[in-house]
Design an enzyme around this catalytic site. Structure first.
Site, PDB file in Angstrom:
ATOM      1  N   LEU A  66       0.919  -4.199  -4.355  1.00  0.00           N
ATOM      2  CA  LEU A  66       2.217  -3.546  -4.469  1.00  0.00           C
ATOM      3  C   LEU A  66       2.871  -3.469  -3.097  1.00  0.00           C
ATOM      4  O   LEU A  66       2.193  -3.336  -2.074  1.00  0.00           O
ATOM      5  CB  LEU A  66       2.057  -2.125  -5.026  1.00  0.00           C
ATOM      6  CG  LEU A  66       1.362  -1.983  -6.375  1.00  0.00           C
ATOM      7  CD1 LEU A  66       1.557  -0.566  -6.894  1.00  0.00           C
ATOM      8  CD2 LEU A  66       1.870  -2.993  -7.377  1.00  0.00           C
ATOM      9  N   GLY A 111      -2.922  -4.614  -6.007  1.00  0.00           N
ATOM     10  CA  GLY A 111      -2.051  -5.268  -6.983  1.00  0.00           C
ATOM     11  C   GLY A 111      -2.284  -6.776  -7.071  1.00  0.00           C
ATOM     12  O   GLY A 111      -2.027  -7.385  -8.106  1.00  0.00           O
ATOM     13  N   ASN A 135      -8.630  -1.488  -3.390  1.00  0.00           N
ATOM     14  CA  ASN A 135      -8.845  -0.647  -2.203  1.00  0.00           C
ATOM     15  C   ASN A 135      -7.975   0.600  -2.191  1.00  0.00           C
ATOM     16  O   ASN A 135      -7.794   1.226  -1.149  1.00  0.00           O
ATOM     17  CB  ASN A 135      -8.576  -1.484  -0.939  1.00  0.00           C
ATOM     18  CG  ASN A 135      -7.147  -2.025  -0.887  1.00  0.00           C
ATOM     19  OD1 ASN A 135      -6.591  -2.378  -1.913  1.00  0.00           O
ATOM     20  ND2 ASN A 135      -6.564  -2.072   0.284  1.00  0.00           N
ATOM     21  N   GLU A 136      -7.430   0.965  -3.372  1.00  0.00           N
ATOM     22  CA  GLU A 136      -6.486   2.082  -3.442  1.00  0.00           C
ATOM     23  C   GLU A 136      -6.977   3.352  -2.752  1.00  0.00           C
ATOM     24  O   GLU A 136      -6.216   4.024  -2.060  1.00  0.00           O
ATOM     25  CB  GLU A 136      -6.166   2.413  -4.915  1.00  0.00           C
ATOM     26  CG  GLU A 136      -5.094   1.546  -5.536  1.00  0.00           C
ATOM     27  CD  GLU A 136      -5.590   0.177  -5.978  1.00  0.00           C
ATOM     28  OE1 GLU A 136      -6.748  -0.175  -5.685  1.00  0.00           O
ATOM     29  OE2 GLU A 136      -4.806  -0.543  -6.612  1.00  0.00           O
TER      30      GLU A 136
END
Ligand code: CO8
Length: 259
Positions: A66, A111, A135-136
């Site tokens: 993202l 994303g 890896n958020e």
């Protein structure tokens, strides 16, 4: 038609190629997500096309995920619309009647990993510095529940616990060993291998192939369609929190180094 951020071509009768082309890192802004969704639908509009290869114009980055600037100090309305576009992109790609093959050229975090996991088959270029995964948590955010579900479906619950909790980015060989990807190939071979794979899928009679895909994927898609606006609200509230904003801002500053 003129397009921004994506290139669509048809190198064979039954296979289309969708190239992600948003410099520098193919990050998914609202406009980029909309452009990818539209290109998938355009490819689906050609009755002869049965498979789609998703690739990148950048030989080292499939997609950086993202567009983080969309989540950094955003306008609430724009943030909500951005998230709807991301949901729609997922539903369009994951639910496509086309067999989809990701040619993962280089980095594919967050994303980017979502795009790859939404395909039917994943080929990644070798090079242990390239990374794929969710890896958020390292950005101080959590993947939405449907991305978590997709991760669990792909690699299983235990590995997903490790991968999500640690925000783990896997090298190609690690990704292969946990079934996050299906094949690792040399850089120069990735497109050819992906094309061959796409041709193989395209030869399967579509009726049964599509029905099987729907059977495997519709439950997850129906759930998201039902909970779409709840999910938008959850995303908005999470992103707008002051602590989240601090984390996103710090992470963004750590990237690139020019800011
Ligand atoms: N969004 C926006 N800008 C980005 C992004 C991104 N995802 N990634 C990189 N950029 C920018 C950099 O800031 C830099 O900008 P500038 O040139 O102005 O300084 C430029 O792109 C080039 O970046 P790098 O110099 O870092 O390029 P490298 O070739 O060295 O590295 C990488 C490429 C490995 C892709 C690296 O850029 C990277 O790691 N990027 C971050 C990837 C990432 O962590 N993405 C996660 C995004 S969040 C997400 O996708 C899921 C969210 C789930 C929802 C949450 C619900 C609450």
């Amino acid at each position: 038609a003129t397009r921004t951020y994506v290139n669509l071509s048809k190198p064979s009768t039954s296979v289309a190629v969708l190239e992600l082309d948003r410099a520098p890192v193919n990050s998914l802004s609202k406009e980029m997500a909309d452009a990818v969704s539209a290109a998938i639908k355009e490819a689906e509009g050609d009755d002869k096309v049965q498979a789609l290869v998703l690739k990148s114009s950048n030989p080292k980055i499939f997609s950086a995920g993202l567009d983080i600037t969309e989540m950094n100090n955003p306008e609430v309305e724009r943030l909500e619309d951005f998230w709807r576009s991301i949901q729609d992109l997922f539903l369009t790609l994951y639910g496509s009647r086309l067999s989809t093959v990701a040619a993962i050229e280089g980095h594919s975090p967050a994303g980017g990993c979502l795009l790859a996991m939404s395909c039917d088959y994943r080929v990644m270029t070798e090079g242990e510095n390239f990374k794929i995964g969710l890896n958020e948590t390292k950005l101080g955010i959590a993947a939405p529940y449907w991305l978590k579900d997709l991760f669990v479906k792909t690699i299983g619950n235990r590995e997903a616990e490790l991968g999500l909790g640690l925000g783990k980015l896997y090298s190609p060989s690690e990704a292969l060993s946990v079934n996050l990807i299906d094949e690792v190939v040399k850089n120069e071979d990735v497109l050819e291998v992906a094309m061959k794979e796409a041709e193989t899928w395209a030869k399967i009679p579509p009726k049964g192939r599509v029905a099987s895909k729907v059977m495997l994927r519709s439950e997850m898609m129906d759930e998201l369609r039902e909970k779409k606006e709840l999910d938008v609200g959850w995303f908005r509230d999470f992103i707008m929190e002051e602590g989240t904003q601090k984390g996103i801002d710090a992470y963004l500053k750590s990237l690139g180094g020019k800011k």
